[in-house]
Design a protein around this motif. Structure first.
Motif, PDB file in Angstrom:
ATOM      1  N   ARG A 113      47.201  45.759  45.847  1.00  0.00           N
ATOM      2  CA  ARG A 113      46.290  47.008  45.534  1.00  0.00           C
ATOM      3  C   ARG A 113      46.090  47.137  43.295  1.00  0.00           C
ATOM      4  O   ARG A 113      44.827  46.943  43.527  1.00  0.00           O
ATOM      5  CB  ARG A 113      46.884  48.414  45.095  1.00  0.00           C
ATOM      6  N   SER A 114      47.612  46.695  42.907  1.00  0.00           N
ATOM      7  CA  SER A 114      47.159  46.130  41.287  1.00  0.00           C
ATOM      8  C   SER A 114      46.311  44.909  41.831  1.00  0.00           C
ATOM      9  O   SER A 114      45.251  44.869  40.509  1.00  0.00           O
ATOM     10  CB  SER A 114      48.281  46.296  40.581  1.00  0.00           C
ATOM     11  N   LEU A 115      46.252  43.805  42.048  1.00  0.00           N
ATOM     12  CA  LEU A 115      45.216  42.649  41.895  1.00  0.00           C
ATOM     13  C   LEU A 115      43.546  42.941  41.639  1.00  0.00           C
ATOM     14  O   LEU A 115      42.294  42.423  41.319  1.00  0.00           O
ATOM     15  CB  LEU A 115      45.424  42.044  43.206  1.00  0.00           C
ATOM     16  N   LEU A 116      43.576  44.289  42.792  1.00  0.00           N
ATOM     17  CA  LEU A 116      42.057  44.451  43.011  1.00  0.00           C
ATOM     18  C   LEU A 116      42.149  45.244  41.887  1.00  0.00           C
ATOM     19  O   LEU A 116      40.372  45.043  41.788  1.00  0.00           O
ATOM     20  CB  LEU A 116      42.031  45.456  44.333  1.00  0.00           C
ATOM     21  N   VAL A 117      42.481  46.081  41.461  1.00  0.00           N
ATOM     22  CA  VAL A 117      41.848  47.164  40.704  1.00  0.00           C
ATOM     23  C   VAL A 117      41.911  45.798  39.188  1.00  0.00           C
ATOM     24  O   VAL A 117      40.758  45.960  38.788  1.00  0.00           O
ATOM     25  CB  VAL A 117      43.025  47.936  39.707  1.00  0.00           C
ATOM     26  N   GLU A 118      42.919  45.098  38.761  1.00  0.00           N
ATOM     27  CA  GLU A 118      42.142  43.734  37.795  1.00  0.00           C
ATOM     28  C   GLU A 118      41.753  42.913  37.888  1.00  0.00           C
ATOM     29  O   GLU A 118      41.001  42.413  37.129  1.00  0.00           O
ATOM     30  CB  GLU A 118      43.887  42.858  37.779  1.00  0.00           C
ATOM     31  N   GLN A 119      41.104  42.502  39.610  1.00  0.00           N
ATOM     32  CA  GLN A 119      40.131  41.978  39.486  1.00  0.00           C
ATOM     33  C   GLN A 119      38.224  42.057  39.163  1.00  0.00           C
ATOM     34  O   GLN A 119      37.685  40.948  38.742  1.00  0.00           O
ATOM     35  CB  GLN A 119      39.471  41.581  40.889  1.00  0.00           C
ATOM     36  N   VAL A 120      38.198  43.555  39.085  1.00  0.00           N
ATOM     37  CA  VAL A 120      36.510  43.745  38.605  1.00  0.00           C
ATOM     38  C   VAL A 120      36.758  43.584  36.659  1.00  0.00           C
ATOM     39  O   VAL A 120      35.347  43.633  36.371  1.00  0.00           O
ATOM     40  CB  VAL A 120      37.411  45.721  38.262  1.00  0.00           C
ATOM     41  N   TYR A 121      37.737  43.644  35.800  1.00  0.00           N
ATOM     42  CA  TYR A 121      37.003  42.547  34.610  1.00  0.00           C
ATOM     43  C   TYR A 121      37.747  41.724  34.264  1.00  0.00           C
ATOM     44  O   TYR A 121      38.072  41.683  33.302  1.00  0.00           O
ATOM     45  CB  TYR A 121      38.282  44.230  33.986  1.00  0.00           C
ATOM     46  N   SER A 122      38.201  41.286  35.519  1.00  0.00           N
ATOM     47  CA  SER A 122      38.847  39.338  35.962  1.00  0.00           C
ATOM     48  C   SER A 122      37.832  38.653  36.180  1.00  0.00           C
ATOM     49  O   SER A 122      37.139  38.870  36.918  1.00  0.00           O
ATOM     50  CB  SER A 122      40.407  39.580  36.456  1.00  0.00           C
ATOM     51  N   SER A 123      38.246  37.740  35.292  1.00  0.00           N
ATOM     52  CA  SER A 123      38.304  35.548  35.703  1.00  0.00           C
ATOM     53  C   SER A 123      38.283  35.524  37.913  1.00  0.00           C
ATOM     54  O   SER A 123      38.973  35.765  38.033  1.00  0.00           O
ATOM     55  CB  SER A 123      38.148  35.220  35.304  1.00  0.00           C
ATOM     56  N   VAL A 124      36.471  35.475  38.365  1.00  0.00           N
ATOM     57  CA  VAL A 124      36.939  34.835  40.016  1.00  0.00           C
ATOM     58  C   VAL A 124      37.530  33.766  40.171  1.00  0.00           C
ATOM     59  O   VAL A 124      36.604  32.612  39.218  1.00  0.00           O
ATOM     60  CB  VAL A 124      36.234  35.247  40.102  1.00  0.00           C
ATOM     61  N   LEU A 125      38.471  33.754  39.770  1.00  0.00           N
ATOM     62  CA  LEU A 125      39.143  31.880  39.450  1.00  0.00           C
ATOM     63  C   LEU A 125      38.925  31.212  41.507  1.00  0.00           C
ATOM     64  O   LEU A 125      40.042  30.931  41.972  1.00  0.00           O
ATOM     65  CB  LEU A 125      40.712  31.671  39.740  1.00  0.00           C
ATOM     66  N   TRP A 126      37.546  31.101  41.933  1.00  0.00           N
ATOM     67  CA  TRP A 126      37.561  30.430  43.108  1.00  0.00           C
ATOM     68  C   TRP A 126      37.738  29.090  42.964  1.00  0.00           C
ATOM     69  O   TRP A 126      38.624  28.750  43.713  1.00  0.00           O
ATOM     70  CB  TRP A 126      36.176  30.837  43.179  1.00  0.00           C
ATOM     71  N   GLU A 127      37.528  28.259  42.028  1.00  0.00           N
ATOM     72  CA  GLU A 127      38.141  26.843  41.928  1.00  0.00           C
ATOM     73  C   GLU A 127      39.035  26.578  41.924  1.00  0.00           C
ATOM     74  O   GLU A 127      39.499  25.725  43.169  1.00  0.00           O
ATOM     75  CB  GLU A 127      37.513  25.834  40.926  1.00  0.00           C
ATOM     76  N   ASP A 128      40.028  27.159  41.234  1.00  0.00           N
ATOM     77  CA  ASP A 128      41.388  27.149  41.704  1.00  0.00           C
ATOM     78  C   ASP A 128      41.886  27.585  42.486  1.00  0.00           C
ATOM     79  O   ASP A 128      42.993  27.272  43.239  1.00  0.00           O
ATOM     80  CB  ASP A 128      42.185  28.489  40.463  1.00  0.00           C
ATOM     81  N   SER A 129      41.150  28.509  43.112  1.00  0.00           N
ATOM     82  CA  SER A 129      41.683  28.611  44.447  1.00  0.00           C
ATOM     83  C   SER A 129      42.247  27.907  45.693  1.00  0.00           C
ATOM     84  O   SER A 129      42.241  27.607  46.244  1.00  0.00           O
ATOM     85  CB  SER A 129      41.477  30.573  44.419  1.00  0.00           C
ATOM     86  N   VAL A 130      40.502  27.577  45.597  1.00  0.00           N
ATOM     87  CA  VAL A 130      39.955  26.916  46.866  1.00  0.00           C
ATOM     88  C   VAL A 130      40.612  24.905  46.647  1.00  0.00           C
ATOM     89  O   VAL A 130      41.622  24.697  47.287  1.00  0.00           O
ATOM     90  CB  VAL A 130      38.417  25.801  46.087  1.00  0.00           C
ATOM     91  N   VAL A 131      41.271  24.772  45.153  1.00  0.00           N
ATOM     92  CA  VAL A 131      41.781  23.478  44.791  1.00  0.00           C
ATOM     93  C   VAL A 131      43.235  23.931  44.801  1.00  0.00           C
ATOM     94  O   VAL A 131      43.949  22.738  46.343  1.00  0.00           O
ATOM     95  CB  VAL A 131      42.142  23.291  43.290  1.00  0.00           C
ATOM     96  N   TRP A 132      43.813  24.889  45.154  1.00  0.00           N
ATOM     97  CA  TRP A 132      45.246  25.729  45.360  1.00  0.00           C
ATOM     98  C   TRP A 132      45.467  25.006  46.659  1.00  0.00           C
ATOM     99  O   TRP A 132      46.460  24.617  47.095  1.00  0.00           O
ATOM    100  CB  TRP A 132      45.560  26.673  44.937  1.00  0.00           C
ATOM    101  N   LEU A 133      44.432  25.579  47.671  1.00  0.00           N
ATOM    102  CA  LEU A 133      44.038  25.499  49.351  1.00  0.00           C
ATOM    103  C   LEU A 133      44.473  24.198  49.630  1.00  0.00           C
ATOM    104  O   LEU A 133      45.278  23.673  50.617  1.00  0.00           O
ATOM    105  CB  LEU A 133      42.748  26.707  49.706  1.00  0.00           C
ATOM    106  N   ILE A 134      43.821  23.692  48.855  1.00  0.00           N
ATOM    107  CA  ILE A 134      43.675  21.677  49.139  1.00  0.00           C
ATOM    108  C   ILE A 134      44.744  21.547  49.094  1.00  0.00           C
ATOM    109  O   ILE A 134      45.085  20.857  49.828  1.00  0.00           O
ATOM    110  CB  ILE A 134      42.547  21.241  48.875  1.00  0.00           C
TER     111      ILE A 134
END
Length: 312
Positions: free
Chosen positions: A245-266
């Motif tokens: 819940r709190s991350l979804l609220v923050e997400q609206v005004y925060s950077s989308v760390l897509w590259e970091d997410s994919v790197v973490w998953l790999i």
């Protein structure tokens, strides 16, 4: 075989007629579109399947439309193949599709929430005051420093989407984004391309929208994620409903760390990504992050049927 991640696209991937082939061929997929209409009390499916494009592009329609299309393809895929991912993730709005896939929110609640999210985002900044631009070829840290110095002088501009190496979207005031266009070379940018958007998404200018969204989310029932959801805000897995819940609220005004997410998953052992929904934007970004992984885009009936031959 390594681990499997399901991923879901965000705004910008929409197209009139998305999902039409699966809706016409599969009564269960059609039911997903009907459920969205029912949840909203309006004919969203007509806008998705027939347009007009201008109506689909309105943020408050785009968001539930993309979610609906993603979930329709996901449900038909899982009915056919029964594959369970090790992780799920979504790009911005796509995080809500990931949360439905992980059993955190019901589809109907997610559709209503993203409709409201779109309305709040559209209303947060008066028309013509915010902007976004794609910056190609810039160094991430150098661009971050440039944005910080511009924000001190010419108006707000911040890193909004860290999509893949060499592709970063900036967001903020019109003056701030224009200044990045003029001074982007200082951060190594080859090109700065203004984006057609209705507001400065994923910037601090979206805080009014996040506050309203917090009110909506507080009334939504959420379960613990059955599958870890890699969050945009911190590129780390989350399962606890209060944290989500709190991350979804923050997400609206925060950077989308897509590259970091994919790197973490790999790094966690994911070597196969399956993207569900309109287009293949995420497949392209993932391949730019790491060419060695396998990526499938389930964006048509043909892709859904072909998957079996290639992969199972």
């Amino acid at each position: 075989m390594g681990k499997l991640a399901f991923v879901f696209p965000g705004q910008g991937a929409q197209a009139v007629g998305m999902g039409k082939d699966i809706v016409e061929a599969d009564p269960e997929a059609k039911r997903v579109y009907e459920a969205a209409d029912e949840a909203l009390g309006m004919a969203l499916s007509r806008i998705i399947l027939e347009g007009p494009e201008a109506e689909l592009k309105a943020t408050y329609n785009t968001q539930p439309a993309l979610l609906t299309t993603s979930i329709a393809y996901l449900e038909r895929f899982q009915a056919r193949y029964g594959l369970k991912p090790d992780y799920v993730a979504g790009h911005s709005l796509g995080e809500y599709s990931a949360l439905v896939a992980a059993g955190v929110m019901s589809f109907a609640d997610a559709v209503r929430t993203v409709r409201a999210r779109g309305e709040f985002m559209e209303a947060a900044v008066p028309s013509g005051q915010g902007a976004m631009a794609a910056v190609l070829g810039a160094d991430r840290e150098a661009l971050k420093s440039l944005c910080a110095s511009i924000s001190g002088e010419a108006g707000i501009v911040e890193l909004a989407n860290l999509n893949c190496p060499g592709q970063i979207v900036v967001s903020g005031s019109v003056a701030g984004v224009q200044a990045v266009g003029e001074r982007g070379k200082e951060a190594g940018a080859k090109r700065v391309i203004p984006l057609e958007v209705s507001g400065p998404f994923h910037s601090s200018m979206m805080r009014p929208a996040s506050e309203k969204l917090a009110g909506v989310l507080s009334g939504i029932e959420m379960a613990r994620a059955a599958i870890p959801v890699v969050a945009n805000v911190n590129a780390r897995p989350v399962q606890d409903p209060a944290e989500i819940r709190s991350l979804l609220v923050e997400q609206v005004y925060s950077s989308v760390l897509w590259e970091d997410s994919v790197v973490w998953l790999i790094a966690e052992g994911v070597d196969t990504f399956v993207e569900f929904g309109s287009g293949s934007v995420l497949a392209g970004l993932i391949k730019k992050i790491d060419r060695s992984v396998t990526v499938h885009s389930i964006n048509s009936l043909e892709a859904l049927e072909k998957f079996q031959i290639e992969s199972v």
